[in-house]
Design a protein around this motif. Structure first.
Motif, short mmCIF file in Angstrom:
data_model
loop_
_atom_site.label_atom_id
_atom_site.label_comp_id
_atom_site.label_asym_id
_atom_site.label_seq_id
_atom_site.Cartn_x
_atom_site.Cartn_y
_atom_site.Cartn_z
N UNK A 1 10.84 0.82 4.61
CA UNK A 1 11.98 1.59 4.12
C UNK A 1 11.63 2.34 2.84
N UNK A 2 12.19 3.53 2.73
CA UNK A 2 11.89 4.38 1.59
C UNK A 2 11.04 5.58 1.96
N UNK A 3 10.54 5.59 3.20
CA UNK A 3 9.76 6.73 3.69
C UNK A 3 10.45 7.29 4.94
N UNK A 4 10.65 8.60 4.96
CA UNK A 4 11.34 9.26 6.07
C UNK A 4 10.36 10.16 6.81
N UNK A 5 10.28 9.99 8.12
CA UNK A 5 9.41 10.83 8.92
C UNK A 5 9.94 12.26 8.96
N UNK B 1 0.83 -1.20 0.00
CA UNK B 1 0.00 0.00 0.00
C UNK B 1 0.87 1.25 0.00
N UNK B 2 1.96 1.22 0.76
CA UNK B 2 2.89 2.35 0.76
C UNK B 2 3.59 2.49 -0.60
N UNK B 3 3.84 1.36 -1.26
CA UNK B 3 4.41 1.44 -2.61
C UNK B 3 3.44 2.16 -3.54
N UNK C 1 12.91 6.80 -2.54
CA UNK C 1 12.97 5.43 -3.06
C UNK C 1 14.32 4.77 -2.79
N UNK C 2 14.26 3.52 -2.37
CA UNK C 2 15.49 2.78 -2.11
C UNK C 2 15.99 2.14 -3.41
N UNK C 3 17.27 1.86 -3.43
CA UNK C 3 17.87 1.27 -4.64
C UNK C 3 17.41 -0.16 -4.83
#
Length: 222
Positions: A67-71, A45-47, A220-222
């Motif tokens: 991972x891929x989202x920063x607060x 869902x976050x994707x 986005x993460x690698x």
């Protein structure tokens, strides 16, 4: 539903105001900054949310993205419901329209009730009270709407006119319209706004849940 109100709204009665992708949605940016995922514990869902926006403001009981989202910012909030309240219209509460939006935005800038944008008024009915010289000095309206429930929002009064009960009167006026439709009112406030919480309790709202308002940035993460 109350634990995930924005998703309940954007996947339901307010779908017409949504930009959606899979299990994520957000309000159209000119309406509101709020976003939602169907299940905050679901990485997919976050994707989906990441395809809609790089910056997301969400509300829920717990928000722990993958991972891929920063607060960026987090505020503790309180949700209150008017399941047993009564409310009445106010003869001095005038309906606000799109022509009033510039004044509404100026009032929001002075009173800081929370997110309000130039098309937020599209979401429901808004009422205001004007001073003797015609200035808009207090307002409240409807924002998140889901099956059986409508949120009372943007409750604010110009600092110069606080202490006169204007916010209470407008909260009741908005709630009266919600109840007349056969729905129930609910609202949110920050957890440490004790004055607001006491006011809403006096008006007949009860504590429903502790929620988190959190802003995240997508990296986005690698």
């Amino acid at each position: 539903m109350l634990n995930n109100p924005v998703w309940a709204a954007l996947s339901g009665p307010q779908a017409g105001y949504a930009e959606a992708a899979g299990d994520a949605a957000r309000y159209q940016p000119e309406i509101s900054p709020f976003c939602a995922v169907s299940d905050p514990a679901d990485p997919e869902a976050w994707r989906d949310l990441g395809t809609l926006t790089d910056h997301a403001l969400l509300v829920g009981p717990a928000l722990s993205p993958p991972p891929g989202w920063v607060l960026e910012e987090r505020t503790m909030g309180v949700q209150m419901v008017g399941t047993a309240m009564t409310a009445v219209a106010d003869p001095e509460a005038v309906p606000l329209t799109e022509h009033d939006v510039p004044e509404m935005l100026e009032l929001v800038a002075r009173a800081q009730p929370g997110p309000f944008r130039k098309r937020t008024i599209d979401l429901g009915r808004y009422f205001g009270i004007r001073s003797a010289d015609g200035r808009l000095i207090s307002m409240a309206g409807e924002r998140i709407r889901m099956p059986g429930w409508t949120e009372v929002s943007a409750v604010c009064t110009d600092p110069e006119f606080r202490g006169q009960g204007l916010a209470a009167r407008l909260t009741l006026a908005v709630a009266a319209g919600i109840l007349a439709r056969g729905e129930l009112p609910f609202l949110h406030t920050v957890h440490d706004n004790e004055n607001a919480i006491r006011l809403y309790e006096r008006l007949g709202f009860n504590h429903s849940a502790n929620l988190v308002f959190a802003s995240f940035r997508h990296v986005p993460t690698a």
